[in-house]
Design a protein around this motif. Structure first.
Motif, PDB file in Angstrom:
ATOM      1  N   GLU A   1      47.982  38.682  30.405  1.00 42.84           N
ATOM      2  CA  GLU A   1      47.745  38.611  28.742  1.00 42.84           C
ATOM      3  C   GLU A   1      47.601  39.958  28.200  1.00 42.84           C
ATOM      4  O   GLU A   1      48.181  40.285  27.227  1.00 42.84           O
TER       5      GLU A   1
ATOM      6  N   SER B   1      38.330  27.197  43.692  1.00 47.26           N
ATOM      7  CA  SER B   1      37.884  28.017  42.588  1.00 47.26           C
ATOM      8  C   SER B   1      36.923  29.301  42.739  1.00 47.26           C
ATOM      9  O   SER B   1      36.396  29.846  41.627  1.00 47.26           O
ATOM     10  N   SER B   2      36.719  29.406  44.026  1.00 45.33           N
ATOM     11  CA  SER B   2      35.980  30.629  44.142  1.00 45.33           C
ATOM     12  C   SER B   2      36.599  31.354  45.557  1.00 45.33           C
ATOM     13  O   SER B   2      36.717  30.857  46.359  1.00 45.33           O
TER      14      SER B   2
ATOM     15  N   SER C   1      46.369  28.547  41.204  1.00 41.49           N
ATOM     16  CA  SER C   1      45.582  29.431  41.489  1.00 41.49           C
ATOM     17  C   SER C   1      44.548  29.497  40.563  1.00 41.49           C
ATOM     18  O   SER C   1      44.566  29.826  39.489  1.00 41.49           O
ATOM     19  N   ASN C   2      43.361  28.942  41.121  1.00 39.63           N
ATOM     20  CA  ASN C   2      42.199  29.026  40.216  1.00 39.63           C
ATOM     21  C   ASN C   2      41.054  29.808  40.579  1.00 39.63           C
ATOM     22  O   ASN C   2      39.900  29.823  40.144  1.00 39.63           O
ATOM     23  N   ASP C   3      41.150  30.479  41.676  1.00 39.68           N
ATOM     24  CA  ASP C   3      39.943  31.500  42.029  1.00 39.68           C
ATOM     25  C   ASP C   3      39.894  32.829  41.157  1.00 39.68           C
ATOM     26  O   ASP C   3      40.901  33.088  40.067  1.00 39.68           O
ATOM     27  N   GLU C   4      39.033  33.818  41.657  1.00 45.86           N
ATOM     28  CA  GLU C   4      38.843  34.787  40.583  1.00 45.86           C
ATOM     29  C   GLU C   4      39.967  35.718  40.655  1.00 45.86           C
ATOM     30  O   GLU C   4      40.444  36.475  39.556  1.00 45.86           O
TER      31      GLU C   4
ATOM     32  N   ARG D   1      46.051  36.349  35.455  1.00 48.71           N
ATOM     33  CA  ARG D   1      46.287  35.677  34.263  1.00 48.71           C
ATOM     34  C   ARG D   1      45.788  36.581  33.188  1.00 48.71           C
ATOM     35  O   ARG D   1      46.529  36.802  32.214  1.00 48.71           O
ATOM     36  N   SER D   2      44.586  37.150  33.402  1.00 47.99           N
ATOM     37  CA  SER D   2      44.169  38.032  32.376  1.00 47.99           C
ATOM     38  C   SER D   2      44.974  39.559  32.374  1.00 47.99           C
ATOM     39  O   SER D   2      45.113  39.897  31.302  1.00 47.99           O
TER      40      SER D   2
ATOM     41  N   GLY E   1      43.253  34.887  41.039  1.00 45.70           N
ATOM     42  CA  GLY E   1      44.387  34.005  40.059  1.00 45.70           C
ATOM     43  C   GLY E   1      43.830  34.267  38.652  1.00 45.70           C
ATOM     44  O   GLY E   1      44.556  34.446  37.614  1.00 45.70           O
ATOM     45  N   GLN E   2      42.549  34.160  38.184  1.00 45.35           N
ATOM     46  CA  GLN E   2      42.003  34.437  36.696  1.00 45.35           C
ATOM     47  C   GLN E   2      42.465  35.915  36.476  1.00 45.35           C
ATOM     48  O   GLN E   2      42.735  35.999  35.157  1.00 45.35           O
ATOM     49  N   LEU E   3      41.888  36.786  37.442  1.00 49.89           N
ATOM     50  CA  LEU E   3      42.398  38.120  37.033  1.00 49.89           C
ATOM     51  C   LEU E   3      43.896  38.368  36.702  1.00 49.89           C
ATOM     52  O   LEU E   3      44.291  39.155  35.980  1.00 49.89           O
TER      53      LEU E   3
END
Length: 361
Positions: free
Chosen positions: A120, A25-26, A107-110, A116-117, A112-114
């Motif tokens: 969107e 996650s990091s 993918s749960n890190d930053e 997904r954003s 992966g979050q970026l």
């Protein structure tokens, strides 16, 4: 009532990325793991090489090369989505909003979050681009129809083929009203886009306001035989801009009439929610229902409903989006709620403008 949405004709490109690491996650933790692994491998390799008699001048550079190779291999997996987003951003700058970045489901890190954003954002941009295309097509069609009819009727009158009888003149007048309504819709749309709208706030009698709003709709309903029943107490007063609120209620009630069978009834009922300081109005179209999955889409611009299988409802597809905009200007909401009687549009408006109680006149 079902909703018709125009699908995108473009091919959707998905940029795939394989990431050896990405379940944590990091990003900092992942980098620490990579450094730890490469350091451990380098230490073990150096120990074995020295144990088997290799020179330190050969073992150390070779160990360093292997360590850097391992770090490079894993770091490419971490930064690959960033490169893919760079390529996708370039494609979007060229007008292709269909590209997406895929980092895997784990993918749960930053990064992966970026990603997904980013996807969107790309979805929203694609939708906005499609709305722009739909707007050009819809407005062109809506303008062409009455203009062509006006041109044909006026040319026939000028050539003496058709007499300027009251019925023909009324037909011309109806087409000009249609053009005027479309222009008014477009002006409202421009105000929505600009986020600017001046409000003339005043106190008024809500029942009287609804009666005045319903009267021209009953006249315009013509021979459809609809009955509009109003159940509103006479002691409700509220604060707001009557012109903007008339847009709200006119569009909601006209939508209910449009999707009601001839000879049926449309109910308008309201009450005051004293606990929340809201005026709650329900406009019910008996017999018709709106699927749950379509209830948010119908408030989007240029989305048209259907009155039956294969039958489009007509209009500009702007009425409900303008109604929601007018409600939001007053701090209120418009939504379709569950009701066994039929399609129920619930309008919630603050009794006081911006929830600030002002003394009544």
């Amino acid at each position: 009532m079902t909703v018709k949405r125009t699908p995108s004709r473009r091919f959707r490109a998905v940029l795939h990325t394989e990431r050896p690491i990405g379940v944590l996650s990091s990003l900092k933790t992942e980098l620490a793991v990579i450094i730890t692994i490469s350091t451990a491998i380098a230490f073990v390799m150096a120990w074995f090489l020295l144990k088997f008699g290799w020179s330190g001048w050969i073992a150390m550079p070779l160990t360093l090369i292997v360590s850097l190779g391992i770090t490079y291999f894993f770091s490419r997996g971490l930064t690959s989505p960033l490169r893919q987003m760079r390529d996708a951003a370039k494609a979007m700058a060229d007008g292709d909003y269909t590209v997406r970045v895929h980092t895997g489901t784990d993918s749960n890190d930053e990064v992966g979050q970026l990603a997904r954003s980013f996807n969107e954002m790309a979805e929203e941009l694609e939708h906005a681009d499609q709305m722009r295309r739909d707007m050009v097509a819809n407005v062109s069609h809506e303008l062409r129809t009455p203009v062509s009819a006006l041109q044909a009727m006026v040319e026939n009158m000028a050539d003496g083929i058709v007499e300027p009888t009251p019925a023909n003149l009324e037909s011309i007048l109806n087409q000009t009203h249609r053009l005027s309504d479309l222009i008014a819709f477009l002006l409202d749309l421009s105000r929505m886009e600009a986020g600017a709208a001046s409000l003339q706030i005043e106190w008024f009698d809500f029942r009287e306001f609804i009666d005045d709003t319903v009267e021209p709709l009953e006249i315009a309903d013509g021979g459809h035989g609809h009955t509009i029943r109003v159940l509103i107490p006479e002691d409700i007063r509220m604060e707001g801009d009557q012109d903007r609120l008339r847009q709200l209620f006119t569009n909601i009630i006209a939508n209910a009439l449009k999707h009601s069978e001839d000879g049926t009834e449309v109910l308008i009922e309201a009450h005051e929610d004293e606990d929340e300081g809201m005026i709650v109005t329900n406009v019910v179209n008996y017999g018709s229902q709106i699927p749950r999955e379509a209830r948010s889409d119908i408030f989007r611009r240029f989305v048209k409903g259907k009155t039956g299988p294969g039958t489009e409802s007509g209009g500009t597809g702007l009425g409900l989006s303008i109604a929601r905009w007018a409600a939001q200007l007053h701090g209120g909401t418009v939504a379709v709620v569950d009701d066994s009687r039929g399609a129920d549009f619930e309008i919630r408006l603050p009794k006081y403008h911006l929830a600030q109680p002002n003394p009544e006149p």
